[in-house]
Design a protein around this motif. Structure first.
Motif, short mmCIF file in Angstrom:
data_model
loop_
_atom_site.label_atom_id
_atom_site.label_comp_id
_atom_site.label_asym_id
_atom_site.label_seq_id
_atom_site.Cartn_x
_atom_site.Cartn_y
_atom_site.Cartn_z
N MET A 1 0.68 -1.17 0.00
CA MET A 1 -0.01 0.01 0.07
C MET A 1 0.88 1.23 0.05
SD MET A 1 -3.37 -0.65 -0.26
CE MET A 1 -4.06 0.84 0.30
N GLY A 2 2.09 1.21 0.70
CA GLY A 2 2.98 2.37 0.81
C GLY A 2 3.08 2.85 -0.52
N LYS A 3 3.53 1.74 -1.35
CA LYS A 3 4.14 2.23 -2.99
C LYS A 3 3.11 2.93 -3.57
CE LYS A 3 6.11 0.14 -7.11
NZ LYS A 3 6.33 -1.03 -7.59
N GLU A 4 1.59 2.54 -3.47
CA GLU A 4 0.60 3.10 -4.31
C GLU A 4 0.38 4.77 -3.81
OE1 GLU A 4 -1.98 1.89 -6.30
OE2 GLU A 4 -0.54 0.08 -6.42
N THR A 6 2.71 6.52 -3.61
CA THR A 6 3.92 7.24 -4.04
C THR A 6 3.37 7.76 -5.63
OG1 THR A 6 5.05 5.48 -4.78
CG2 THR A 6 5.53 6.37 -2.36
N LEU A 7 2.46 7.23 -6.19
CA LEU A 7 1.96 7.15 -7.37
C LEU A 7 1.43 8.70 -7.87
CD1 LEU A 7 0.45 3.68 -8.34
CD2 LEU A 7 2.88 4.33 -8.75
N MET A 8 1.86 9.30 -8.97
CA MET A 8 1.18 10.33 -9.39
C MET A 8 -0.26 10.61 -9.31
SD MET A 8 2.28 12.38 -12.93
CE MET A 8 3.92 12.10 -12.56
N LYS A 30 -0.86 3.24 -14.71
CA LYS A 30 -0.90 3.04 -13.08
C LYS A 30 -0.55 4.28 -12.16
CE LYS A 30 0.81 -1.58 -13.31
NZ LYS A 30 0.34 -1.89 -14.68
N LEU A 31 -1.54 5.23 -12.71
CA LEU A 31 -1.54 6.47 -12.17
C LEU A 31 -2.65 6.46 -10.91
CD1 LEU A 31 -2.17 9.06 -14.95
CD2 LEU A 31 -0.10 8.94 -13.68
N ASN A 32 -2.29 7.20 -9.83
CA ASN A 32 -2.99 7.16 -8.73
C ASN A 32 -4.42 7.92 -8.80
OD1 ASN A 32 -4.50 7.04 -6.10
ND2 ASN A 32 -2.67 8.52 -5.15
N LYS A 68 -9.28 20.32 -3.09
CA LYS A 68 -9.18 19.03 -2.13
C LYS A 68 -8.25 18.22 -2.30
CE LYS A 68 -13.87 19.97 -0.19
NZ LYS A 68 -15.37 19.37 -0.15
N GLU A 69 -7.98 17.87 -3.66
CA GLU A 69 -7.41 16.58 -4.28
C GLU A 69 -5.93 16.89 -4.36
OE1 GLU A 69 -8.47 13.89 -3.58
OE2 GLU A 69 -10.72 14.20 -3.38
N LYS A 70 -5.63 18.17 -4.88
CA LYS A 70 -4.25 18.43 -5.35
C LYS A 70 -3.79 17.76 -6.08
CE LYS A 70 -3.56 21.55 -1.22
NZ LYS A 70 -5.09 21.87 -1.16
N PRO A 71 -4.38 17.44 -7.19
CA PRO A 71 -3.71 16.50 -8.34
C PRO A 71 -2.28 16.85 -8.79
CG PRO A 71 -5.61 17.40 -9.17
CD PRO A 71 -5.71 18.00 -7.89
N GLU A 72 -1.52 16.12 -9.37
CA GLU A 72 -0.22 16.40 -9.99
C GLU A 72 -0.47 16.73 -11.51
OE1 GLU A 72 3.04 14.20 -8.19
OE2 GLU A 72 1.52 13.10 -7.25
N LEU A 73 -1.32 15.58 -11.94
CA LEU A 73 -1.92 15.79 -13.35
C LEU A 73 -3.18 15.81 -13.67
CD1 LEU A 73 -0.99 15.28 -16.47
CD2 LEU A 73 -0.92 12.88 -15.95
#
Length: 367
Positions: A1-4, A6-8, A30-32, A68-73
């Motif tokens: 779960m920790g790896k998930e 860190t996904l963008m 495999k984007l978040n 609220k979400e502050k997405p990177e992409l």
């Protein structure tokens, strides 16, 4: 779960006709996937149910999503007339953006997006996914290797069908304020490819546009143009949504003194002609190897486009299809509109032009 974790972080704004391609591209990369946004909750629910996005947060207000979400992409797949406003808000929030074509509906808005992205240090990509077609990539490789020799001319044809049901699904289609006509909506991908292949720089455009089969729209359903490129080559553009009874083809021809290539299929997805003086490859092998059979005209290009954007964000380089590429495709369509409306050749670059300049050209529509 920790790896998930860190996904963008990724969000999609707009759940209409093209959204499945974005959803699949995001999942394939495999984007978040943190959020969906659409002004119609039922559109979000339909995509959520279909693609297993029940745990993804849903918003009807994209500004609330950004806060609220502050997405990177963020991918922007709304009606075209809203691309610029949403893109500028996303960039101001520090988001990298993938903007569905067209990047905007005016030169001013395209410039604003490009400048904002540069100032914010974020990636701005225009979603011209057909550049990633296997067929198109192989033609481009031959071009970059100089195998065509001096270019003579190229031709882009989009011979499709769009009926009244298509326009009734989304009343913004075919309007000047939110869309434009067949050249801006359906044909801009092939127009992008033609300009890109023929050297990008355009000197002059001469064109006709008309509305022959869709009197309920504001904009054109047929466009025919001649393009003079700055390198001395020429281009032909034919785009229509009047073909009976269904989509026929989308073709791209490149003619040089030492080579001829034709991409065809419903969206330039196969190589139909491959003939070069250097005989470096077997034409039948090329045709068999560099063709695809996508389920629809949108092709398979979204996933590699996303892969490229993610890499660009991570490495700090420009994406393969950046904001300037989107502006060039937009500019050529607007130049065609301007030439047709004013019955004269139009020189490029265009300092300013917008779809709004052509309101009333074919009446106001009766949809």
């Amino acid at each position: 779960m920790g790896k998930e974790k860190t996904l963008m972080k990724y969000a999609l704004i707009g759940c209409g006709r093209i959204s499945p391609n974005h959803i699949e591209a995001a999942k394939n990369n495999k984007l978040n996937f943190v959020a969906l946004c659409d002004i119609l909750p039922e559109a979000m629910k339909e995509k959520s149910d279909k693609f297993g996005l029940e745990d993804v947060h849903k918003y009807t207000n994209y500004k609330e999503l950004l806060e609220k979400e502050k997405p990177e992409l963020v991918a922007i797949a709304t009606e075209s007339g809203k691309h610029a406003t949403i893109a500028l808000d996303c960039i101001a929030a520090g988001c990298n953006v993938i903007i569905e074509k067209p990047i905007a509906l005016s030169i001013a808005d395209a410039n604003a997006i490009i400048e904002a992205g540069k100032n914010a240090g974020v990636v701005v990509c225009t979603n011209h996914q057909n550049r990633f077609n296997k067929s198109v990539q192989y033609i481009r490789k031959a071009l970059e290797e100089g195998r065509f020799g001096r270019l003579s001319h190229g031709a882009a044809h989009v011979r499709w069908n769009r009926d009244k049901d298509y326009y009734e699904q989304a009343p913004w289609r075919g309007t000047w304020v939110q869309d434009g006509g067949c050249l801006m909506n359906q044909c801009i991908h092939n127009i992008d490819l033609l300009r890109w292949m023929m050297g990008d720089d355009v000197d002059e455009v001469m064109a006709y546009t008309d509305q022959l089969g869709h009197s309920y729209l504001e904009a054109e359903d047929l466009g025919i143009a001649l393009v003079k490129f700055s390198n001395g080559s020429y281009g032909l553009i034919e785009g229509t949504t009047n073909v009976y009874p269904k989509n026929l083809e989308e073709t791209l021809y490149i003619f040089g003194q030492q080579g001829t290539a034709k991409a065809a299929g419903t969206s330039d997805n196969i190589i139909e002609v491959w003939d070069f003086a250097d005989k470096l490859d077997d034409p039948e092998h090329v045709k068999a190897t560099y063709g695809e059979n996508p389920p629809n005209v949108y092709g398979f290009g979204h996933t590699p486009l996303y892969t490229d954007v993610i890499s660009a964000i991570q490495t700090g380089r420009k994406p393969y299809v950046d904001g300037n590429a989107g502006k060039r495709a937009l500019e050529l369509v607007l130049a065609i509109y301007k030439s047709a409306a004013e019955h004269r050749p139009v020189k490029l670059p265009l300092e300013e032009c917008s779809t709004l300049d052509f309101v009333g050209r074919f009446g106001e529509g009766r949809l």
